[in-house]
Scaffold this motif. Structure first.
Motif, PDB file in Angstrom:
ATOM      1  N   THR A 677     -10.720  44.668 -34.153  1.00  0.00           N
ATOM      2  CA  THR A 677     -10.792  45.789 -33.208  1.00  0.00           C
ATOM      3  C   THR A 677      -9.831  45.527 -32.058  1.00  0.00           C
ATOM      4  O   THR A 677      -9.540  44.374 -31.716  1.00  0.00           O
ATOM      5  N   SER A 678      -9.362  46.593 -31.466  1.00  0.00           N
ATOM      6  CA  SER A 678      -8.431  46.473 -30.349  1.00  0.00           C
ATOM      7  C   SER A 678      -9.208  46.327 -29.046  1.00  0.00           C
ATOM      8  O   SER A 678      -9.938  47.236 -28.636  1.00  0.00           O
ATOM      9  N   ALA A 679      -9.028  45.170 -28.403  1.00  0.00           N
ATOM     10  CA  ALA A 679      -9.667  44.962 -27.099  1.00  0.00           C
ATOM     11  C   ALA A 679      -8.843  45.566 -25.981  1.00  0.00           C
ATOM     12  O   ALA A 679      -9.393  45.958 -24.945  1.00  0.00           O
ATOM     13  N   PHE A 680      -7.505  45.642 -26.205  1.00  0.00           N
ATOM     14  CA  PHE A 680      -6.643  46.165 -25.140  1.00  0.00           C
ATOM     15  C   PHE A 680      -5.286  46.512 -25.725  1.00  0.00           C
ATOM     16  O   PHE A 680      -4.777  45.827 -26.618  1.00  0.00           O
ATOM     17  N   ASP A 681      -4.718  47.629 -25.222  1.00  0.00           N
ATOM     18  CA  ASP A 681      -3.364  48.036 -25.590  1.00  0.00           C
ATOM     19  C   ASP A 681      -2.419  47.551 -24.491  1.00  0.00           C
ATOM     20  O   ASP A 681      -2.516  47.986 -23.338  1.00  0.00           O
ATOM     21  N   LEU A 682      -1.511  46.665 -24.830  1.00  0.00           N
ATOM     22  CA  LEU A 682      -0.582  46.116 -23.839  1.00  0.00           C
ATOM     23  C   LEU A 682       0.452  47.131 -23.384  1.00  0.00           C
ATOM     24  O   LEU A 682       1.123  46.924 -22.378  1.00  0.00           O
ATOM     25  N   GLY A 683       0.611  48.206 -24.152  1.00  0.00           N
ATOM     26  CA  GLY A 683       1.538  49.254 -23.772  1.00  0.00           C
ATOM     27  C   GLY A 683       2.663  49.420 -24.770  1.00  0.00           C
ATOM     28  O   GLY A 683       3.092  48.460 -25.411  1.00  0.00           O
ATOM     29  N   ALA A 684       3.143  50.638 -24.909  1.00  0.00           N
ATOM     30  CA  ALA A 684       4.220  50.922 -25.850  1.00  0.00           C
ATOM     31  C   ALA A 684       5.443  50.074 -25.517  1.00  0.00           C
ATOM     32  O   ALA A 684       5.861  49.978 -24.354  1.00  0.00           O
ATOM     33  N   GLY A 685       6.012  49.436 -26.543  1.00  0.00           N
ATOM     34  CA  GLY A 685       7.179  48.596 -26.348  1.00  0.00           C
ATOM     35  C   GLY A 685       6.870  47.187 -25.903  1.00  0.00           C
ATOM     36  O   GLY A 685       7.776  46.361 -25.781  1.00  0.00           O
ATOM     37  N   HIS A 686       5.591  46.898 -25.645  1.00  0.00           N
ATOM     38  CA  HIS A 686       5.194  45.557 -25.244  1.00  0.00           C
ATOM     39  C   HIS A 686       4.592  44.837 -26.451  1.00  0.00           C
ATOM     40  O   HIS A 686       3.847  45.433 -27.227  1.00  0.00           O
ATOM     41  N   VAL A 687       4.904  43.541 -26.585  1.00  0.00           N
ATOM     42  CA  VAL A 687       4.326  42.737 -27.663  1.00  0.00           C
ATOM     43  C   VAL A 687       3.888  41.402 -27.093  1.00  0.00           C
ATOM     44  O   VAL A 687       4.554  40.825 -26.226  1.00  0.00           O
ATOM     45  N   ALA A 688       2.770  40.910 -27.580  1.00  0.00           N
ATOM     46  CA  ALA A 688       2.201  39.667 -27.075  1.00  0.00           C
ATOM     47  C   ALA A 688       3.075  38.485 -27.460  1.00  0.00           C
ATOM     48  O   ALA A 688       3.578  38.391 -28.583  1.00  0.00           O
ATOM     49  N   THR A 689       3.224  37.558 -26.504  1.00  0.00           N
ATOM     50  CA  THR A 689       3.931  36.303 -26.753  1.00  0.00           C
ATOM     51  C   THR A 689       2.987  35.112 -26.771  1.00  0.00           C
ATOM     52  O   THR A 689       3.337  34.057 -27.299  1.00  0.00           O
ATOM     53  N   ALA A 690       1.805  35.248 -26.172  1.00  0.00           N
ATOM     54  CA  ALA A 690       0.825  34.169 -26.155  1.00  0.00           C
ATOM     55  C   ALA A 690      -0.545  34.762 -25.892  1.00  0.00           C
ATOM     56  O   ALA A 690      -0.678  35.738 -25.148  1.00  0.00           O
ATOM     57  N   VAL A 691      -1.581  34.192 -26.497  1.00  0.00           N
ATOM     58  CA  VAL A 691      -2.962  34.603 -26.237  1.00  0.00           C
ATOM     59  C   VAL A 691      -3.833  33.362 -26.139  1.00  0.00           C
ATOM     60  O   VAL A 691      -3.544  32.320 -26.746  1.00  0.00           O
ATOM     61  N   ALA A 692      -4.914  33.454 -25.365  1.00  0.00           N
ATOM     62  CA  ALA A 692      -5.897  32.374 -25.260  1.00  0.00           C
ATOM     63  C   ALA A 692      -7.224  32.985 -24.857  1.00  0.00           C
ATOM     64  O   ALA A 692      -7.273  34.023 -24.184  1.00  0.00           O
ATOM     65  N   SER A 693      -8.315  32.339 -25.259  1.00  0.00           N
ATOM     66  CA  SER A 693      -9.642  32.883 -24.988  1.00  0.00           C
ATOM     67  C   SER A 693     -10.637  31.749 -24.790  1.00  0.00           C
ATOM     68  O   SER A 693     -10.588  30.731 -25.486  1.00  0.00           O
ATOM     69  N   SER A 694     -11.548  31.936 -23.839  1.00  0.00           N
ATOM     70  CA  SER A 694     -12.631  30.984 -23.629  1.00  0.00           C
ATOM     71  C   SER A 694     -13.862  31.747 -23.169  1.00  0.00           C
ATOM     72  O   SER A 694     -13.820  32.477 -22.170  1.00  0.00           O
ATOM     73  N   GLY A 695     -14.946  31.627 -23.914  1.00  0.00           N
ATOM     74  CA  GLY A 695     -16.181  32.323 -23.580  1.00  0.00           C
ATOM     75  C   GLY A 695     -16.032  33.823 -23.573  1.00  0.00           C
ATOM     76  O   GLY A 695     -16.752  34.519 -22.842  1.00  0.00           O
ATOM     77  N   GLY A 696     -15.127  34.346 -24.379  1.00  0.00           N
ATOM     78  CA  GLY A 696     -14.897  35.787 -24.460  1.00  0.00           C
ATOM     79  C   GLY A 696     -13.950  36.327 -23.417  1.00  0.00           C
ATOM     80  O   GLY A 696     -13.656  37.528 -23.414  1.00  0.00           O
ATOM     81  N   LYS A 697     -13.464  35.491 -22.517  1.00  0.00           N
ATOM     82  CA  LYS A 697     -12.459  35.917 -21.547  1.00  0.00           C
ATOM     83  C   LYS A 697     -11.080  35.639 -22.142  1.00  0.00           C
ATOM     84  O   LYS A 697     -10.783  34.507 -22.527  1.00  0.00           O
ATOM     85  N   VAL A 698     -10.241  36.679 -22.179  1.00  0.00           N
ATOM     86  CA  VAL A 698      -8.979  36.613 -22.914  1.00  0.00           C
ATOM     87  C   VAL A 698      -7.804  36.771 -21.960  1.00  0.00           C
ATOM     88  O   VAL A 698      -7.810  37.651 -21.088  1.00  0.00           O
ATOM     89  N   TYR A 699      -6.808  35.916 -22.147  1.00  0.00           N
ATOM     90  CA  TYR A 699      -5.519  36.041 -21.474  1.00  0.00           C
ATOM     91  C   TYR A 699      -4.473  36.417 -22.533  1.00  0.00           C
ATOM     92  O   TYR A 699      -4.459  35.822 -23.623  1.00  0.00           O
TER      93      TYR A 699
END
Length: 867
Positions: A677-699
């Motif tokens: 499921t999508s938790a968040f849309d970073l925006g058109a033309g944007h793509v993730a370069t790194a992700v991290a999560s702890s206790g359900g909090k996501v960067y």
């Protein structure tokens, strides 16, 4: 049932110059810099053409070009990187204090891509490639059984037994990327650094080195020939003629005396010298494409009369520059040769990559050419030509094209579509009509080009000899070579002559006059990748306890060599051979630390597969691996190698980044893409370069555009359930560069670290490039502090935290460590100058480094504090 074992590795035809644009440094980055890729023509539609058995629409060449773009963006954006950046970084790394302990090379053992233990869904096992290692960019061999392999990112290796029992001989050099190798008449080995394959992970070099006694010695920095003239270039070929050695480079044609090694290299010719480093247009975005020399050939009657093949593989550039062609130093000045060459195309817009080969008796010259016009129309190969006068000045006659090679036993519909990437040629020194040509496959003619065979087919899957039954492995098919040939050489040992093929899987050999079956496929290839050579190019590493109860499972994703799996590491039950449980390009990896056979592997663009049994051979039963990509995979709205992570406190919560931040809560039990499921849309033309999560909090860090033309980036923070998301207002002290990784403190999710690739503003002229590579927040990203301290100004690729609060960081030139409570960084023991794409702390207390060119290393965390 149908088991799609060969659905992973892809071959592609390109329809436009957009897709065909390559991977050369758009500026002039320095030692070790990945070559950069821009799009000479915007717009256009990529062709998808069947290639005879890959069954996936044909996308690999397109992916190579796009991967080239993205890997270079990480290091170049937001602007122009100046010469000397990597040289200064290497010197700074050399001067760092070092930790205690010693790295152990985990993957220095045979890697069997056809391992019968692993043949489940999406494996390339039984393709016929056998033992493999990382990409070999060049090869040289003599008549005494000495063989020298130049790896794409793993340095130069020597065998004194005709191949095998390898020894690394270039570990002390500041650049481990090989462009060219050649032996001179005195037996000296010349090394041109800087790989010239213009692909996703090719690195520039530090110049040319010569080794007087290559059968016993090793290269050192003091053996560089000349000064800094060839630093930050890629060297396509080194050719010796008379008393000169000539270097065909991305920055023009250069020469040097072979008798007097002192003094600088001489620039012989550059079609557009204003674009060279230090000149008026050096900062132009097209500079790296304006002076590409792919090869040189010599008049047998005059060793100083030169024909140079010059041009960019996609033809004319956006600024109108159209300099491609053949140039000669006739009459003391360099002029384009437009007549007298016969069938050889001379139009400025149709001379791309070219490889020459002369016969030993000076009676023949051969040429293998790539055509920009053909590439932009969806193919690529120009043809194979011969000059029967023995002179490169012709006249030339065309011997073969894609159509004729397709009918020679090739398993591809249109061979040579990647001739900009894989192109090599060699003439049998005993027979000027006997020629080997390397494209995606190995081709051979014994009658001067009248007929051709394919002794090294792409793979065995389309052949009737191949068996679907996993227990039958390749059926009756003989071993072939790994696809994508980058170098050919002929040498001998004990009176037997061999041809050596250097490709994306390492090095293979067969007798020059070898045996073949009725299809023309060789039956006598031998893999020389015996495990004593480890040049594997890892993007990632994963470690988990072996379910058999002994040691660890160590696995990782590789450039063009799938995913390796090693069971029982650290125990007496360790595998003696690594297997391959996924095929194609292996990207990011997730492994259950409590059960290493629970694995998830990314192919590209978030195409994720998961297994809970190490993808072991299940016979003809139902597959036990599952294709579970998030929806952004369908639209390629993700990076080529996209971020993928597990939550630090909930191993069943996974986070993947494309345009959206995707989450799923089933862990390794996931069986369908619908679980994401999508938790968040970073925006058109944007793509993730790194992700991290702890206790359900996501960067989630992102970029877009990600190249230097309008580069922007950001960080979003929120919850995995889709609530509380916000785009952070990044403070001015954060550099405007590519965010390569994120690490979150498991004890406090508001405490996190960001790492940055690229170079600080002393070397990067882009807007807002800033300073620093590691930043820390204690307030969920509201404020950030630069904790780079004495960390060398080098691109940082990955970061991991130790339980006591220490920091482990992987850079383009090795790994560094900051002990708990300290501010200063130390180099972690001794590594060659290779990129550490991922660093992690395994459940066994060892630090693992996935290097892009020298395999996976491990060191005990306890030893790091003993330096």
């Amino acid at each position: 049932m149908t088991i799609p074992h060969h659905g992973r590795r892809r071959l592609v035809l390109l329809a436009t110059a957009t897709a065909a644009a390559g991977a050369l440094a758009a500026t002039t980055p320095a030692i070790g810099m990945p070559v950069h890729h821009v799009h000479p023509v915007s717009g256009g539609v990529h062709a998808q053409v069947s290639t005879g058995g890959d069954g996936d629409g044909g996308e690999e060449s397109d992916e190579i070009a796009e991967g080239a773009d993205q890997r270079a963006e990480e290091r170049n954006s937001p602007g122009v990187v100046q010469p000397g950046a990597y040289g200064a970084a290497w010197a700074a790394m050399e001067n760092l204090q070092r930790t205690g302990g010693d790295w152990r090379q985990v993957t220095r053992l045979p890697y069997n891509s056809d391992d019968p233990r692993y043949r489940d869904y999406n494996s390339n096992s039984t393709a016929g490639m056998g033992l493999v290692t990382g990409r070999a960019a060049a090869v040289a061999a003599d008549s005494h059984g000495d063989v020298y392999e130049g790896a794409a990112g793993g340095g130069v290796w020597r065998s004194t037994s005709g191949g095998g029992h390898w020894q690394s001989i270039s570990d002390r050099l500041p650049a481990q990327a090989t462009g060219a190798l050649t032996l001179d008449g005195r037996g000296r080995l010349w090394l041109g650094t800087g790989e010239a394959t213009t692909n996703a992970d090719a690195y520039l070099g530090s110049g040319v080195y010569v080794l007087d006694d290559p059968s016993r010695g090793s290269f050192s920095p003091r053996e560089r020939v000349g000064g800094d003239e060839l630093q930050s270039s890629s060297i396509h070929e080194l050719r010796i003629s008379g008393d000169k050695i000539w270097a065909a480079t991305t920055e023009g044609l250069w020469s040097h005396s072979v008798t007097n090694l002192r003094g600088p290299w001489k620039l012989e010719f550059a079609p557009n010298p204003d674009y060279l480093p230090g000149h008026s247009l050096a900062g132009d975005s097209n500079a790296a494409y304006e002076n590409i020399v792919s090869d040189i050939a010599f008049d047998p009657a005059d060793p100083n009369h030169v024909l140079a093949a010059i041009g960019w593989r996609s033809g004319a550039l956006p600024n109108g520059s159209d300099y491609g062609g053949y140039y000669s130093n006739t009459g003391g000045t360099w002029q384009r040769v437009t007549s007298g060459l016969g069938d050889l195309p001379t139009d400025a817009d149709d001379v791309g990559a070219v490889t020459f080969a002369a016969s030993a008796d000076h009676q023949r010259y051969y040429a293998l050419t790539q055509s920009p016009n053909s590439l932009n129309a969806g193919a690529g190969l120009g043809g194979i030509y011969v000059s029967k006068s023995g002179s490169p000045f012709g006249p030339w006659t065309k011997l073969a094209d894609a159509s004729s090679l397709a009918g020679s036993g090739s398993v591809l519909d249109s061979p040579g579509n990647q001739s900009w990437y894989d192109e090599s040629l060699i003439v049998d020194p005993k027979d000027h009509d006997h020629v080997y040509a390397g494209l995606e496959e190995v081709f051979e003619t014994k009658d001067g080009g009248a007929t051709w065979t394919t002794p090294g087919p792409y793979w065995n899957f389309p052949l009737s000899c191949w068996s679907l039954d996993p227990n039958a492995q390749s059926g009756t098919c003989p071993q072939t070579t790994h696809p994508d040939q980058h170098g050919l050489a002929i040498g001998s040992m004990n009176g037997q002559s061999y041809v050596f093929a250097a490709n994306d899987g390492g090095l293979y050999k067969r007798p020059v006059d070898g045996q073949a079956n009725s299809l023309g496929h060789a039956t006598d290839w031998t893999s020389l990748n015996d495990g004593t050579i480890d040049t594997l190019q890892f993007y990632s590493v994963g470690v988990g306890a072996d379910p058999a109860g002994k040691g660890e499972v160590v696995t990782g994703g590789l450039q063009d060599n799938g995913q390796s799996v090693l069971r029982g590491y650290g125990s007496r039950a360790v595998d003696t051979v690594m297997g391959s449980n996924f095929g194609g390009d292996g990207g990011m990896t997730l492994v259950d630390p409590t059960n290493g056979c629970n694995e998830a592997q990314e192919y590209v663009y978030l195409e994720i597969n998961v297994t809970q049994d190490c993808a072991a051979n299940n016979g003809l039963g139902a597959p036990t691996t599952y294709d579970v990509p998030p929806p952004d995979n369908a639209t390629s709205a993700a990076r080529f190698i996209a971020p993928l992570a597990t939550d630090l406190k909930n191993p069943n919560l996974w986070v993947a980044g494309g345009q959206h931040v995707w989450v799923q809560n089933q862990g390794f039990a996931i069986r369908s893409s619908s679980a994401w499921t999508s938790a968040f849309d970073l925006g058109a033309g944007h793509v993730a370069t790194a992700v991290a999560s702890s206790g359900g909090k996501v960067y989630a860090a992102w970029c877009g555009p990600c190249n230097s033309q309008g580069f922007t980036h950001g960080v979003a923070v929120g919850n995995a359930d889709g609530t509380g998301w916000q785009q952070l207002a990044l403070p001015a002290n954060l550099p405007n560069r590519y965010i390569s990784d994120i690490a979150v403190d498991p004890a406090d999710s508001s405490h996190a670290y960001l790492t940055f690739s690229g170079f600080s503003r002393d070397w990067n002229e882009g807007p807002g490039s800033g300073v620093g590579h590691v930043f820390e927040t204690h307030d969920s990203g509201a404020t950030w502090t630069d904790v780079s301290a004495n960390l060398p100004d080098v691109p940082v690729d990955s970061i991991a935290l130790t339980p006591a609060g220490g920091l482990l960081v992987g850079t383009d030139l090795g790994a560094v460590y900051r002990a708990p409570g300290r501010s200063q960084w130390r180099a972690i023991a001794e590594l060659p100058a290779v990129s550490v794409d991922q660093i992690l702390l395994g459940p066994d207390g060892r630090v693992y480094a996935a290097t892009h060119g020298r395999g996976i290393y491990a060191i005990d965390l306890r030893d790091l504090g003993r330096g």
